[in-house]
Design a protein around this motif. Structure first.
Motif, PDB file in Angstrom:
ATOM      1  N   GLY A   1       0.873  -1.175   0.000  1.00 58.47           N
ATOM      2  CA  GLY A   1       0.000   0.000   0.000  1.00 58.47           C
ATOM      3  C   GLY A   1       0.907   1.221   0.000  1.00 58.47           C
ATOM      4  N   GLY A   2       0.438   2.277   0.583  1.00 51.18           N
ATOM      5  CA  GLY A   2       1.296   3.436   0.794  1.00 51.18           C
ATOM      6  C   GLY A   2       1.499   4.298  -0.426  1.00 51.18           C
ATOM      7  N   GLN A   3       2.183   5.391  -0.207  1.00 51.37           N
ATOM      8  CA  GLN A   3       2.307   6.398  -1.253  1.00 51.37           C
ATOM      9  C   GLN A   3       3.602   7.194  -1.132  1.00 51.37           C
ATOM     10  OE1 GLN A   3      -0.364   6.988   1.070  1.00 51.37           O
ATOM     11  NE2 GLN A   3      -1.936   5.808   0.016  1.00 51.37           N
ATOM     12  N   GLY A   4       3.927   7.850  -2.240  1.00 48.85           N
ATOM     13  CA  GLY A   4       5.038   8.793  -2.244  1.00 48.85           C
ATOM     14  C   GLY A   4       4.489  10.207  -2.318  1.00 48.85           C
ATOM     15  N   ILE A   5       5.333  11.171  -1.972  1.00 47.01           N
ATOM     16  CA  ILE A   5       4.888  12.571  -2.047  1.00 47.01           C
ATOM     17  C   ILE A   5       5.524  13.220  -3.278  1.00 47.01           C
ATOM     18  CG2 ILE A   5       6.686  13.348  -0.404  1.00 47.01           C
ATOM     19  CD1 ILE A   5       4.650  15.472   0.531  1.00 47.01           C
TER      20      ILE A   5
END
Lengths: 443, 315
Positions: free
Chosen positions: A324-328
């Motif tokens: 999951g998760g994300q980058g900025i």
């Protein structure tokens, strides 16, 4: 009269000046777009330090998960200036890079000496790179996340249940290490009376509308042997997506849904899963790790009552988990890219990342997660680390949206609605995904 | 006062302009007044329609603004008409339209007929019956989602009380067989009052003297209903069917809130498929073609129906 006039003029000037100052400050404000969830609240808290250090104000645009993709992809596609910074989903990277929505960060990273080697490798590939496994960076890993499991430690530790379980299955009631074990535990708890209340085996992802059932089924299919494509020939899916192992994996997911989920859990994703666990309905709960800090703090099910475990192994011993998760990223249509880059530089800082973890965000920085104190810093820290070591992600192709919609439909039709067989569902998926790649000119 | 102001304005108007204004014909003046409306209509209805028609022949995707737009001719239309899933969605839509119209018409007309008896307290009951129609579909959708909840929902407990089936087995929204009916029940609950209102208007428009003449001829109540009430209310019933038919063909909000098209694709009506293609898969050209097909279908069927309605009215 003159003095009154002077006073009035003075007041007017002061008001004008203060308005001008506030306008200047306002113009410097950055807007950060993300999903409305617990880590976003932690980021608001964290970002106060950025404002203190730089004088740049932070505004936040948080959208519920159900509308997150619609809202922000519309914003990006229409070249909107709402977001200066965006924490976009990992699947968006391909499309955002190819369509020019995000600023490429390579030069900035070089200039500021931000090295991707300092971040957990899986998060760099998952959240930052396009094309995958090439040193082209479009985001800084911001929020590490992975699908894992929580369980009712207090129920598992009851002597009478342990005894009954051992007699029935021949092994100790403990967090499962294989999916077969997980199903046995789920069956054991299904419709059991605990403290005068009917409880159920497990909460798993079944949501149809956005990405829920895909994230859930994939979490299991990877460990059963599912592969997106032939490793030697990109986009060749026949025999990989619909391999015998994949079919068995999908059949298992349906069996788990049929045997061991609470009634009416046919459209369950992150929120519904948390509700099921918090309300004491289920013994085990599949969800992204971001939910763990909130559950740990919960008065009814948290503290000593909750335990965490990594996604179990498949029948051949393979073990993977859905990333999951994300980058900025910095939005290329923003007029405040310089300030936005300042934020990224600040966010990449070691101390900021350590604080990020302490506030409930999941840092992807090696110095934080490889700190010897990290595993004991939270009860779920070790499970998070172990899970991040075995992640796999969904297609990050520019056409990820139709690819996702196809899997949502095929999986839900089979798992929840019981239409056709697992083989039919996966054959259909190969057909749909082939069509998408043909439309893209990749096949 | 108003006249005096108008006189002042007329006096202040320069002579060349006044001459021009005086020279405008009635037709010209009419165009002048309706032109803002026409412009607005062109901007928000006609232009998007023609734009959608144009897009339907292309491979345009709204999430790929930088990609070269190719003309595909009729390929999108061919693909839609040959797509098994689209036909399933159309069948699902037809199923909903048929059952909702049937139930709403029968129940709505019956309620109107009962209310028309003007019994004691009929005004109160009319108001009560109209309440569901006044609510927002978003409220109704969420409200019924809770009612249908198998563990805490009232609906499950009522069914359980009547049938003896455990409430947790009454899974209205998760069960493939029951989910379509769950939506039909809610739509019928919400929109029957609308049909009732139209039917009531029809019943109240029947002149009393016709019934008096029938009484003189000793026609039975059933005969009066069959030969007077029903035929004379028929144009109104047909009008209600037309309105509900068009609305239910486009049904989106209720399905989206209750089931989201699930379980699986069991309740995936055409509008849900269209939304998924347009705003989730971002196949803009393809979904434009689908929207045009739906538009033509609704427009065509409605036109045929209106002709039939006119014939009934002329009888």
């Amino acid at each position: 009269m003159k003095s009154t006039l002077k006073l009035a003029l003075g007041l007017a000037s002061a008001i004008f000046a203060s308005t001008a100052v506030s306008n200047v400050a306002h113009a410097e404000d950055l807007t950060l777009c993300w999903a409305a969830w617990d880590p976003a609240n932690a980021l608001v808290e964290l970002s106060k330090d950025f404002t203190k250090e730089t004088g740049i104000g932070m505004k936040f645009e948080f959208v519920p998960w159900t509308n997150y993709a619609d809202r922000f992809l519309n914003e990006l596609n229409s070249h909107g200036k709402l977001c200066d910074l965006i924490i976009g989903d990992s699947q968006w990277i391909g499309g955002a890079a190819e369509n020019g929505h995000y600023v490429k960060l390579n030069d900035f990273f070089d200039k500021e000496k931000i090295s991707m080697d300092d971040f957990v490798p899986a998060t760099v590939v998952g959240y930052s790179e396009w094309p995958k496994n090439t040193p082209n960076y479009w985001a800084l890993p911001a929020m590490g996340d992975v699908v894992g499991w929580t369980y009712r430690k207090d129920w598992f530790s009851r002597p009478e249940l342990q005894k009954e379980f051992k007699e029935k299955y021949g092994w100790d009631l403990a967090p499962p290490t294989t999916f077969d074990q997980l199903k046995q535990i789920a069956e054991f708890f299904q419709k059991r009376q605990i403290d005068g209340k009917t409880v159920y085996g497990a909460s798993i992802y079944t949501e149809r509308g956005s990405e829920g059932i895909t994230m859930g089924a994939m979490d299991l299919l990877y460990s059963y042997g599912f592969q997106y494509e032939n490793p030697k020939k990109p986009y060749e899916m026949e025999g990989f997506v619909n391999s015998d192992k994949s079919v068995k994996g999908l059949e298992f997911y349906k069996a788990l849904y049929d045997c061991c989920t609470p009634p009416g859990a046919s459209n369950s994703y992150m929120g519904e899963g948390v509700d099921a666990f918090k309300s004491g309905q289920v013994a085990m709960h599949m969800n992204f790790a971001f939910t763990w800090p909130g559950l740990q703090k919960d008065e009814n099910v948290g503290g000593d009552k909750i335990g965490y475990f990594v996604n179990p192994k498949g029948p051949d011993g393979d073990q993977f988990a859905q990333l999951g998760g994300q980058g900025i990223s910095v939005v290329s249509y923003s007029d405040k890219q310089e300030s936005a880059l300042k934020y990224i530089k600040w966010f990449a800082n070691k101390d900021v990342q350590a604080k990020w973890w302490s506030l409930g965000g999941y840092s992807c920085l090696n110095s934080v997660v490889k700190d010897p104190k990290f595993p004991s810093s939270q009860p779920y820290a070790q499970a998070f680390l172990d899970s991040m070591a075995i992640v796999k992600d969904f297609w990050a192709e520019p056409s990820y949206a139709p690819l996702l919609q196809a899997s949502q439909k095929r999986f839900h039709d089979y798992v929840v609605a019981g239409q056709g067989s697992a083989k039919d569902a996966l054959d259909g998926l190969v057909k749909d995904w082939t069509q998408v790649f043909q439309d893209d000119g990749k096949m | 006062m108003l006249n005096r102001t108008a006189d002042n304005v007329a006096r202040a108007t320069p002579e060349p302009l006044a001459k021009k204004i005086r020279g405008i014909s009635d037709k010209g003046l009419a165009w002048l007044f309706i032109s803002p409306t026409i412009l607005l209509l062109l901007a928000i209805n006609i232009f998007p329609l023609f734009w959608a028609i144009y897009l339907s022949f292309t491979n345009f995707r709204a999430n790929r603004p930088n990609e070269v737009v190719k003309n595909l001719g009729l390929a999108n239309y061919q693909r839609i008409l040959g797509d098994h899933d689209i036909w399933i969605a159309m069948q699902t839509t037809a199923h909903f339209v048929f059952w909702t119209i049937l139930l709403q018409t029968v129940i709505g007309f019956t309620l109107a007929w009962l209310i028309d008896r003007k019994f004691r307290g009929h005004a109160f009951w009319t108001t009560i019956i109209l309440v569901p129609m006044m609510l927002s579909p978003a409220v109704v959708g969420n409200f019924w989602r809770f009612l249908y909840e198998p563990q805490i929902g009232l609906f499950s407990y009522v069914v359980s009380f009547v049938t003896g089936i455990p409430p947790t087995n009454v899974q209205m929204l998760s069960n493939v067989e029951l989910a379509p009916w769950a939506i039909i029940i809610v739509d019928t609950w919400m929109w029957t009052p609308y049909v009732m209102l139209i039917c009531l208007a029809g019943l109240r428009s029947i002149p009393e003297y016709i019934y008096e003449a029938a009484e003189v001829d000793r026609a039975s109540n059933w005969r009066q209903f069959w030969s007077i009430t029903l035929p004379m209310a028929l144009p109104f019933i047909m009008l209600a069917v037309l309105f509900r038919g068009i609305e239910n063909f486009k049904m989106f909000d209720m399905v989206n809130l209750l089931t989201g098209g699930g379980p699986g694709s069991t309740t995936e009506v055409a509008s849900i498929t269209l939304k998924r293609q347009a705003f989730e898969s971002w196949r803009t050209g393809y979904s434009s073609a689908f929207a045009i097909i739906l538009f033509v279908a609704v427009f065509g069927l409605a036109n045929i129906y209106v002709k039939a309605l006119n014939k009934v009215k002329q009888r």
